[in-house]
Design a protein around this motif. Structure first.
Motif, PDB file in Angstrom:
ATOM      1  N   ASP A 207       0.816  -1.208   0.000  1.00 41.75           N
ATOM      2  CA  ASP A 207       0.000   0.000   0.000  1.00 41.75           C
ATOM      3  C   ASP A 207       0.855   1.266   0.000  1.00 41.75           C
ATOM      4  OD1 ASP A 207      -2.572  -1.343   0.240  1.00 41.75           O
ATOM      5  OD2 ASP A 207      -1.952  -1.841   2.288  1.00 41.75           O
ATOM      6  N   VAL A 208       2.041   1.178   0.578  1.00 40.78           N
ATOM      7  CA  VAL A 208       2.904   2.350   0.708  1.00 40.78           C
ATOM      8  C   VAL A 208       4.346   1.885   0.854  1.00 40.78           C
ATOM      9  CG1 VAL A 208       2.517   2.379   3.217  1.00 40.78           C
ATOM     10  CG2 VAL A 208       3.307   4.467   2.081  1.00 40.78           C
ATOM     11  N   VAL A 209       5.280   2.724   0.398  1.00 43.70           N
ATOM     12  CA  VAL A 209       6.702   2.411   0.508  1.00 43.70           C
ATOM     13  C   VAL A 209       7.361   3.431   1.428  1.00 43.70           C
ATOM     14  CG1 VAL A 209       8.892   2.100  -0.693  1.00 43.70           C
ATOM     15  CG2 VAL A 209       6.744   1.458  -1.829  1.00 43.70           C
ATOM     16  N   LEU A 210       8.047   2.951   2.445  1.00 43.92           N
ATOM     17  CA  LEU A 210       8.823   3.828   3.322  1.00 43.92           C
ATOM     18  C   LEU A 210      10.222   3.961   2.730  1.00 43.92           C
ATOM     19  CD1 LEU A 210       9.200   5.490   5.885  1.00 43.92           C
ATOM     20  CD2 LEU A 210       9.823   3.382   7.086  1.00 43.92           C
ATOM     21  N   CYS A 211      10.597   5.198   2.383  1.00 43.74           N
ATOM     22  CA  CYS A 211      11.868   5.459   1.707  1.00 43.74           C
ATOM     23  C   CYS A 211      12.859   6.112   2.659  1.00 43.74           C
ATOM     24  CB  CYS A 211      11.642   6.358   0.495  1.00 43.74           C
ATOM     25  SG  CYS A 211      10.448   5.673  -0.680  1.00 43.74           S
ATOM     26  N   MET A 212      14.124   5.886   2.415  1.00 43.99           N
ATOM     27  CA  MET A 212      15.145   6.381   3.326  1.00 43.99           C
ATOM     28  C   MET A 212      15.523   7.842   3.081  1.00 43.99           C
ATOM     29  SD  MET A 212      15.714   3.909   5.397  1.00 43.99           S
ATOM     30  CE  MET A 212      14.024   3.281   5.184  1.00 43.99           C
ATOM     31  N   TYR A 213      15.351   8.314   1.843  1.00 41.43           N
ATOM     32  CA  TYR A 213      15.737   9.704   1.568  1.00 41.43           C
ATOM     33  C   TYR A 213      14.838  10.305   0.493  1.00 41.43           C
ATOM     34  CZ  TYR A 213      18.448   7.504  -2.232  1.00 41.43           C
ATOM     35  OH  TYR A 213      18.839   6.765  -3.315  1.00 41.43           O
ATOM     36  N   HIS A 214      14.928  11.617   0.351  1.00 38.56           N
ATOM     37  CA  HIS A 214      14.027  12.426  -0.463  1.00 38.56           C
ATOM     38  C   HIS A 214      13.853  11.908  -1.890  1.00 38.56           C
ATOM     39  CE1 HIS A 214      12.789  15.965  -2.853  1.00 38.56           C
ATOM     40  NE2 HIS A 214      12.225  16.419  -1.741  1.00 38.56           N
ATOM     41  N   ASP A 215      14.918  11.886  -2.668  1.00 34.60           N
ATOM     42  CA  ASP A 215      14.782  11.542  -4.080  1.00 34.60           C
ATOM     43  C   ASP A 215      14.465  10.066  -4.305  1.00 34.60           C
ATOM     44  OD1 ASP A 215      15.309  14.168  -4.522  1.00 34.60           O
ATOM     45  OD2 ASP A 215      16.995  13.862  -5.882  1.00 34.60           O
ATOM     46  N   GLN A 216      14.794   9.218  -3.369  1.00 34.24           N
ATOM     47  CA  GLN A 216      14.449   7.805  -3.505  1.00 34.24           C
ATOM     48  C   GLN A 216      12.945   7.640  -3.653  1.00 34.24           C
ATOM     49  OE1 GLN A 216      14.844   5.187  -0.016  1.00 34.24           O
ATOM     50  NE2 GLN A 216      15.888   3.695  -1.309  1.00 34.24           N
ATOM     51  N   GLY A 217      12.188   8.453  -2.929  1.00 30.80           N
ATOM     52  CA  GLY A 217      10.736   8.373  -3.002  1.00 30.80           C
ATOM     53  C   GLY A 217      10.116   9.302  -4.021  1.00 30.80           C
ATOM     54  N   LEU A 218      10.701  10.498  -4.195  1.00 31.65           N
ATOM     55  CA  LEU A 218      10.060  11.486  -5.049  1.00 31.65           C
ATOM     56  C   LEU A 218      10.284  11.259  -6.542  1.00 31.65           C
ATOM     57  CD1 LEU A 218       9.580  12.844  -2.307  1.00 31.65           C
ATOM     58  CD2 LEU A 218       9.843  15.024  -3.480  1.00 31.65           C
ATOM     59  N   ILE A 219      11.371  10.607  -6.902  1.00 33.71           N
ATOM     60  CA  ILE A 219      11.571  10.321  -8.334  1.00 33.71           C
ATOM     61  C   ILE A 219      10.477   9.392  -8.862  1.00 33.71           C
ATOM     62  CG2 ILE A 219      13.080   9.158 -10.003  1.00 33.71           C
ATOM     63  CD1 ILE A 219      15.447  10.401  -8.506  1.00 33.71           C
ATOM     64  N   PRO A 220      10.204   8.257  -8.239  1.00 43.02           N
ATOM     65  CA  PRO A 220       9.129   7.397  -8.765  1.00 43.02           C
ATOM     66  C   PRO A 220       7.746   8.031  -8.662  1.00 43.02           C
ATOM     67  CG  PRO A 220      10.002   6.515  -6.710  1.00 43.02           C
ATOM     68  CD  PRO A 220      10.930   7.587  -7.141  1.00 43.02           C
ATOM     69  N   ILE A 221       7.478   8.778  -7.576  1.00 39.99           N
ATOM     70  CA  ILE A 221       6.136   9.356  -7.417  1.00 39.99           C
ATOM     71  C   ILE A 221       5.884  10.410  -8.492  1.00 39.99           C
ATOM     72  CG2 ILE A 221       6.563  11.298  -5.838  1.00 39.99           C
ATOM     73  CD1 ILE A 221       3.810   8.796  -5.214  1.00 39.99           C
ATOM     74  N   LYS A 222       6.906  11.214  -8.818  1.00 43.20           N
ATOM     75  CA  LYS A 222       6.721  12.244  -9.839  1.00 43.20           C
ATOM     76  C   LYS A 222       6.760  11.672 -11.252  1.00 43.20           C
ATOM     77  CE  LYS A 222       8.083  16.192  -7.070  1.00 43.20           C
ATOM     78  NZ  LYS A 222       8.855  17.448  -6.977  1.00 43.20           N
ATOM     79  N   LEU A 223       7.498  10.607 -11.428  1.00 44.91           N
ATOM     80  CA  LEU A 223       7.505   9.941 -12.725  1.00 44.91           C
ATOM     81  C   LEU A 223       6.118   9.387 -13.050  1.00 44.91           C
ATOM     82  CD1 LEU A 223       9.111   8.839 -15.180  1.00 44.91           C
ATOM     83  CD2 LEU A 223       9.563   6.790 -13.814  1.00 44.91           C
ATOM     84  N   LEU A 224       5.464   8.862 -12.030  1.00 41.80           N
ATOM     85  CA  LEU A 224       4.157   8.231 -12.226  1.00 41.80           C
ATOM     86  C   LEU A 224       2.998   9.217 -12.203  1.00 41.80           C
ATOM     87  CD1 LEU A 224       4.696   5.114  -9.948  1.00 41.80           C
ATOM     88  CD2 LEU A 224       4.431   5.100 -12.422  1.00 41.80           C
ATOM     89  N   GLY A 225       3.211  10.402 -11.615  1.00 40.85           N
ATOM     90  CA  GLY A 225       2.075  11.318 -11.533  1.00 40.85           C
ATOM     91  C   GLY A 225       2.453  12.741 -11.220  1.00 40.85           C
ATOM     92  N   PHE A 226       3.371  13.316 -11.978  1.00 42.31           N
ATOM     93  CA  PHE A 226       3.761  14.702 -11.717  1.00 42.31           C
ATOM     94  C   PHE A 226       2.585  15.625 -11.985  1.00 42.31           C
ATOM     95  CE2 PHE A 226       5.710  18.823 -12.728  1.00 42.31           C
ATOM     96  CZ  PHE A 226       6.463  18.996 -11.578  1.00 42.31           C
ATOM     97  N   GLY A 227       2.279  16.468 -11.013  1.00 45.37           N
ATOM     98  CA  GLY A 227       1.126  17.353 -11.123  1.00 45.37           C
ATOM     99  C   GLY A 227      -0.165  16.712 -10.667  1.00 45.37           C
ATOM    100  N   ASN A 228      -0.120  15.414 -10.408  1.00 43.71           N
ATOM    101  CA  ASN A 228      -1.309  14.700  -9.942  1.00 43.71           C
ATOM    102  C   ASN A 228      -1.026  13.969  -8.631  1.00 43.71           C
ATOM    103  OD1 ASN A 228      -3.232  15.169 -12.187  1.00 43.71           O
ATOM    104  ND2 ASN A 228      -1.665  14.101 -13.375  1.00 43.71           N
ATOM    105  N   SER A 229      -0.081  14.498  -7.884  1.00 42.47           N
ATOM    106  CA  SER A 229       0.264  13.909  -6.592  1.00 42.47           C
ATOM    107  C   SER A 229       0.059  14.944  -5.492  1.00 42.47           C
ATOM    108  CB  SER A 229       1.721  13.429  -6.594  1.00 42.47           C
ATOM    109  OG  SER A 229       1.931  12.457  -7.594  1.00 42.47           O
ATOM    110  N   VAL A 230      -0.009  14.458  -4.261  1.00 46.42           N
ATOM    111  CA  VAL A 230      -0.261  15.332  -3.119  1.00 46.42           C
ATOM    112  C   VAL A 230       0.758  15.034  -2.028  1.00 46.42           C
ATOM    113  CG1 VAL A 230      -1.918  16.003  -1.339  1.00 46.42           C
ATOM    114  CG2 VAL A 230      -2.726  15.419  -3.607  1.00 46.42           C
ATOM    115  N   ASN A 231       1.207  16.088  -1.378  1.00 51.65           N
ATOM    116  CA  ASN A 231       2.109  15.988  -0.236  1.00 51.65           C
ATOM    117  C   ASN A 231       1.268  16.051   1.041  1.00 51.65           C
ATOM    118  OD1 ASN A 231       4.005  16.397   1.781  1.00 51.65           O
ATOM    119  ND2 ASN A 231       5.115  17.999   0.702  1.00 51.65           N
ATOM    120  N   VAL A 232       1.393  15.046   1.890  1.00 49.14           N
ATOM    121  CA  VAL A 232       0.657  15.000   3.156  1.00 49.14           C
ATOM    122  C   VAL A 232       1.649  14.894   4.307  1.00 49.14           C
ATOM    123  CG1 VAL A 232      -1.094  13.791   4.518  1.00 49.14           C
ATOM    124  CG2 VAL A 232      -1.259  13.806   2.019  1.00 49.14           C
ATOM    125  N   THR A 233       1.496  15.743   5.321  1.00 48.31           N
ATOM    126  CA  THR A 233       2.366  15.661   6.492  1.00 48.31           C
ATOM    127  C   THR A 233       1.706  14.789   7.553  1.00 48.31           C
ATOM    128  OG1 THR A 233       3.204  17.877   6.056  1.00 48.31           O
ATOM    129  CG2 THR A 233       3.650  16.957   8.222  1.00 48.31           C
TER     130      THR A 233
END
Length: 292
Positions: free
Chosen positions: A222-248
């Motif tokens: 359901d979710v991937v816990l990533c160790m650093y910023h670009d490890q997680g943000l590269i795949p998320i933006k590749l799959l849905g840039f402009g269609n993703s949401v940042n949640v704190t």
């Protein structure tokens, strides 16, 4: 993005407080030939009027305004005036000129709320990722990853997403290859995952990051816990840039944001896409509904 979304806000059965400068909004509305008529369900909160507005040319006044409006929103949230905060992007370099001493929005909001344990989650229809470390230099990541930090973040994910299946990404190539390429998996990540399992959290890992996202997109996690910023943000933006949401995760109120930056290079041209902002608003509403 906000001006392009006024009709969108008008269509929703909720009340909105818009924190910003009337003069800046009026300037851009005129420059871009967009209407600046607030919907009846929205009010403008102006505590820091901007003296100058020049597209794509940040200055101290604008930098200070970014900080002051974030502070005001948090102040109102603490008073119970608002239940969720949706943020548009800030420019960190510019904000630093106005006294901003934090790596980003997430860390600043946590500071203002007095929240010690928090995490950044990026999500779209195909993938969800959560970060152990956020806006730090890559060389500093290994020393910032601790068993306690990973375990705390797993608890935040477990609580927020209601017992999801969590994949924990490795830090090193091939998950360290048994210690040949690094021992963080053996000494830190794997023990944290095992402890999380013993506490009822559905976690698996560490899994090599060159395969974990493929498996998550296919529905295995359901979710991937990533160790650093670009490890997680590269795949998320590749799959849905402009269609993703940042949640704190971890704040006392819901906070969502867009998945992109300020894009000063296109400021004042009228070509900014408001979809991520509108999705951030929808996500905040969905989270409010789920927790009410």
């Amino acid at each position: 993005m906000l001006l392009k979304s006024l009709n969108f806000l008008r269509s929703l059965p909720y009340k909105f407080l818009i924190y910003g400068s009337k003069s800046a909004l009026s300037y851009y509305a005129k420059a871009l030939n967009l209407p600046f008529n607030l919907p009846p369900n929205a009010s403008l909160i102006e505590t820091y009027p901007l003296k100058t507005t020049v597209p794509g040319k940040p200055d101290f006044d604008a930098a200070k305004a970014q900080i002051e409006y974030i502070k005001k929103a948090v102040e109102d949230a603490k008073k119970g005036k608002i239940s969720a905060i949706v943020t548009l992007p800030i420019n960190k370099e510019t904000a630093a000129k106005g006294g901003f001493k934090f790596p980003g929005h997430t860390e600043f909001l946590a500071h203002l709320f007095g929240t010690k344990n928090f995490a950044m989650m990026l999500a779209n229809e195909k993938l969800k990722v959560v970060l152990v470390t956020t806006h730090v230099a890559l060389k500093d990541v290994p020393k910032l990853i601790t068993e306690e930090k990973i375990l705390t973040t797993l608890h935040l994910i477990h609580k927020t997403l209601k017992n999801p299946k969590i994949a924990v990404a490795a830090l090193n190539p091939h998950a360290g290859e048994g210690g040949l390429f690094g021992d963080e998996e053996i000494k830190i990540i794997a023990p944290a995952v095992e402890k999380a399992k013993s506490e009822g959290i559905n976690a698996v890992g560490p899994i090599s990051s060159d395969t974990v996202f493929v498996r998550a997109v296919k529905g295995e996690f359901d979710v991937v816990l990533c160790m650093y910023h670009d490890q997680g943000l590269i795949p998320i933006k590749l799959l849905g840039f402009g269609n993703s949401v940042n949640v704190t995760l971890g704040l006392p109120v819901i906070r969502t944001s867009v998945d992109h930056g300020t894009a000063y290079d296109i400021a004042g041209k009228g070509i900014a896409n408001p979809e991520s902002f509108q999705l951030a608003v929808k996500t905040a509403i969905d989270l409010l509904t789920a927790t009410s």
